[in-house]
Design a protein around this motif. Sequence first.
Motif, PDB file in Angstrom:
ATOM      1  N   MET A   1      33.966 186.460  20.578  1.00  0.00           N
ATOM      2  CA  MET A   1      33.918 187.859  21.024  1.00  0.00           C
ATOM      3  C   MET A   1      35.271 188.276  21.596  1.00  0.00           C
ATOM      4  SD  MET A   1      31.613 189.554  24.034  1.00  0.00           S
ATOM      5  CE  MET A   1      30.044 189.135  23.310  1.00  0.00           C
ATOM      6  N   GLN A   2      35.868 187.411  22.402  1.00  0.00           N
ATOM      7  CA  GLN A   2      37.127 187.744  23.063  1.00  0.00           C
ATOM      8  C   GLN A   2      38.226 188.095  22.071  1.00  0.00           C
ATOM      9  OE1 GLN A   2      39.302 184.491  24.732  1.00  0.00           O
ATOM     10  NE2 GLN A   2      40.064 185.690  26.464  1.00  0.00           N
ATOM     11  N   ILE A   3      38.272 187.417  20.937  1.00  0.00           N
ATOM     12  CA  ILE A   3      39.364 187.606  19.983  1.00  0.00           C
ATOM     13  C   ILE A   3      38.940 188.423  18.767  1.00  0.00           C
ATOM     14  CG2 ILE A   3      40.618 185.559  20.722  1.00  0.00           C
ATOM     15  CD1 ILE A   3      39.427 184.033  18.379  1.00  0.00           C
ATOM     16  N   SER A   4      37.815 189.128  18.868  1.00  0.00           N
ATOM     17  CA  SER A   4      37.381 189.992  17.781  1.00  0.00           C
ATOM     18  C   SER A   4      38.261 191.240  17.714  1.00  0.00           C
ATOM     19  CB  SER A   4      35.924 190.402  17.979  1.00  0.00           C
ATOM     20  OG  SER A   4      35.463 191.202  16.920  1.00  0.00           O
ATOM     21  N   ARG A   5      38.665 191.591  16.514  1.00  0.00           N
ATOM     22  CA  ARG A   5      39.512 192.772  16.277  1.00  0.00           C
ATOM     23  C   ARG A   5      40.719 192.738  17.208  1.00  0.00           C
ATOM     24  NH1 ARG A   5      36.721 197.311  13.359  1.00  0.00           N
ATOM     25  NH2 ARG A   5      34.593 196.629  12.912  1.00  0.00           N
ATOM     26  N   GLY A   6      40.859 193.775  18.058  1.00  0.00           N
ATOM     27  CA  GLY A   6      42.023 193.840  18.948  1.00  0.00           C
ATOM     28  C   GLY A   6      41.829 193.171  20.283  1.00  0.00           C
ATOM     29  N   GLY A   7      40.701 192.497  20.471  1.00  0.00           N
ATOM     30  CA  GLY A   7      40.425 191.801  21.718  1.00  0.00           C
ATOM     31  C   GLY A   7      39.382 192.519  22.546  1.00  0.00           C
ATOM     32  N   VAL A   8      38.596 191.760  23.296  1.00  0.00           N
ATOM     33  CA  VAL A   8      37.484 192.271  24.091  1.00  0.00           C
ATOM     34  C   VAL A   8      37.561 191.663  25.485  1.00  0.00           C
ATOM     35  CG1 VAL A   8      34.967 192.416  24.284  1.00  0.00           C
ATOM     36  CG2 VAL A   8      36.037 192.464  22.018  1.00  0.00           C
ATOM     37  N   ALA A   9      37.343 192.485  26.516  1.00  0.00           N
ATOM     38  CA  ALA A   9      37.237 191.979  27.890  1.00  0.00           C
ATOM     39  C   ALA A   9      35.919 191.221  28.008  1.00  0.00           C
ATOM     40  CB  ALA A   9      37.281 193.134  28.883  1.00  0.00           C
ATOM     41  N   THR A  10      36.014 189.911  28.106  1.00  0.00           N
ATOM     42  CA  THR A  10      34.836 189.052  27.934  1.00  0.00           C
ATOM     43  C   THR A  10      34.566 188.219  29.180  1.00  0.00           C
ATOM     44  OG1 THR A  10      35.317 188.892  25.569  1.00  0.00           O
ATOM     45  CG2 THR A  10      33.845 187.250  26.474  1.00  0.00           C
ATOM     46  N   ALA A  11      33.275 187.982  29.438  1.00  0.00           N
ATOM     47  CA  ALA A  11      32.869 187.084  30.518  1.00  0.00           C
ATOM     48  C   ALA A  11      31.653 186.288  30.070  1.00  0.00           C
ATOM     49  CB  ALA A  11      32.559 187.855  31.799  1.00  0.00           C
ATOM     50  N   LEU A  12      31.375 185.254  30.835  1.00  0.00           N
ATOM     51  CA  LEU A  12      30.214 184.396  30.590  1.00  0.00           C
ATOM     52  C   LEU A  12      29.310 184.398  31.812  1.00  0.00           C
ATOM     53  CD1 LEU A  12      31.579 181.138  28.905  1.00  0.00           C
ATOM     54  CD2 LEU A  12      29.570 182.383  28.148  1.00  0.00           C
ATOM     55  N   VAL A  13      28.024 184.518  31.569  1.00  0.00           N
ATOM     56  CA  VAL A  13      27.015 184.257  32.596  1.00  0.00           C
ATOM     57  C   VAL A  13      26.165 183.124  32.046  1.00  0.00           C
ATOM     58  CG1 VAL A  13      25.030 185.156  33.842  1.00  0.00           C
ATOM     59  CG2 VAL A  13      27.015 186.628  33.453  1.00  0.00           C
ATOM     60  N   LYS A  14      26.143 181.994  32.743  1.00  0.00           N
ATOM     61  CA  LYS A  14      25.523 180.793  32.196  1.00  0.00           C
ATOM     62  C   LYS A  14      24.354 180.339  33.070  1.00  0.00           C
ATOM     63  CE  LYS A  14      28.312 178.252  29.655  1.00  0.00           C
ATOM     64  NZ  LYS A  14      29.250 177.186  29.264  1.00  0.00           N
ATOM     65  N   ILE A  15      23.346 179.789  32.402  1.00  0.00           N
ATOM     66  CA  ILE A  15      22.136 179.314  33.068  1.00  0.00           C
ATOM     67  C   ILE A  15      22.217 177.787  33.204  1.00  0.00           C
ATOM     68  CG2 ILE A  15      19.617 179.272  33.020  1.00  0.00           C
ATOM     69  CD1 ILE A  15      20.888 182.106  33.136  1.00  0.00           C
ATOM     70  N   PRO A  16      22.121 177.244  34.423  1.00  0.00           N
ATOM     71  CA  PRO A  16      22.161 175.781  34.570  1.00  0.00           C
ATOM     72  C   PRO A  16      20.994 175.129  33.820  1.00  0.00           C
ATOM     73  CG  PRO A  16      22.382 176.878  36.702  1.00  0.00           C
ATOM     74  CD  PRO A  16      21.973 177.930  35.720  1.00  0.00           C
TER      75      PRO A  16
END
Length: 356
Positions: free
Chosen positions: A302-317
């Motif tokens: 997602m981060q490097i799609s097209r011109g770039g995307v402001a990306t974050a992760l929310v992860k479940i333990p």
Amino acid sequence: MRNESFEFLSKLVAAPSPSGYEQPAQRVFRSYVEKSAIVTTDVMGNVYGMIEGTGKDRPRVMLVGHSDEIGLQIRYIDDNGFIYFGAIGGVDAHLTPGQRVIVHAGKGDVTGVIGRKPIHLMEPKDRDTVTKLDSQYIDIGAATRQEAEKLVRVGDPITFAAGIERLQGDRVTSRGFDDKAGSFVVAEVLRQVAAAKKKLSVDLYGVSSVQEEVGLRGGTTSSYTVNPDIGICVEVDFATDQPDVEKKHNGDVKIGKGPILPRGANINPVLFDLLASTAEEQKIPVQFTGIPRATGTDANVMQISRGGVATALVKIPLRYMHTPVEVLSLSDLDNAVKLIVAVLSKIKDKSLFIPR
């Protein structure tokens, strides 16, 4: 967790969805989110739920969790009706012997077991040796190849037979939490956003993606399709509160202590700060980890799609990832939903996520 949400989670993890064969789970996802969003499906099998926002020049925000799980696939049936198989995704050959499985065949599900020579008949040196997956086999009770081929065929997907079970407190176990937990959170966010009286200042796309376990394929194509300005991937991560996991390598992460917010090159620093500050403001428990590389999740593509995307992760333990007995805390799912919904209400201008 409300009863209706737990029922949805139970149906989602029960539906078979090895990579490339996700549609039983995607049908469950579609049925749930179509009450809240405009739902579409693409040729890959990714499912999109869209909720339109209000205002001009609205940012596009994409949430994504992948619906596919690890599994097996029939490769060969021998003359005696025994089925040989390959792995779909990262299947641990240590764990497969002795498991009950379900072959998801065109004519209906077929139960089988992964057999193994009894320990009494093994040479001492073989007892400590892991049998390679391509040497293991499934017994469905057929006596001949012809009998087996009336029920199953080469290419049919296979899942472990384990379903969801409650443990102590709010902890549950099942196969497939990686990453149907993520698809669940995406669906719950869509539901809560739709139920709110005030529209967001963003166009929200909630995606249940496919084929993550075999190369982030659905995340790649869905990111290109949505073309988001901001993206949050909801995934699972290794809990390190079990006796045999090294905290020095994976951080100090406990189930039931809140979702995880990673930092690193894959994570937009402004979006990370917004998630962390919102969690503090709303008194939502969170945990932090560092990932000094590509994350190996849909957030990466997602981060490097097209011109770039402001990306974050929310992860479940998650304990015991890629086994039939994955364990998580329902409160971590609820808090992930609460955090993302709260953050969405704060996003109004995509230019704010450009690092300065």
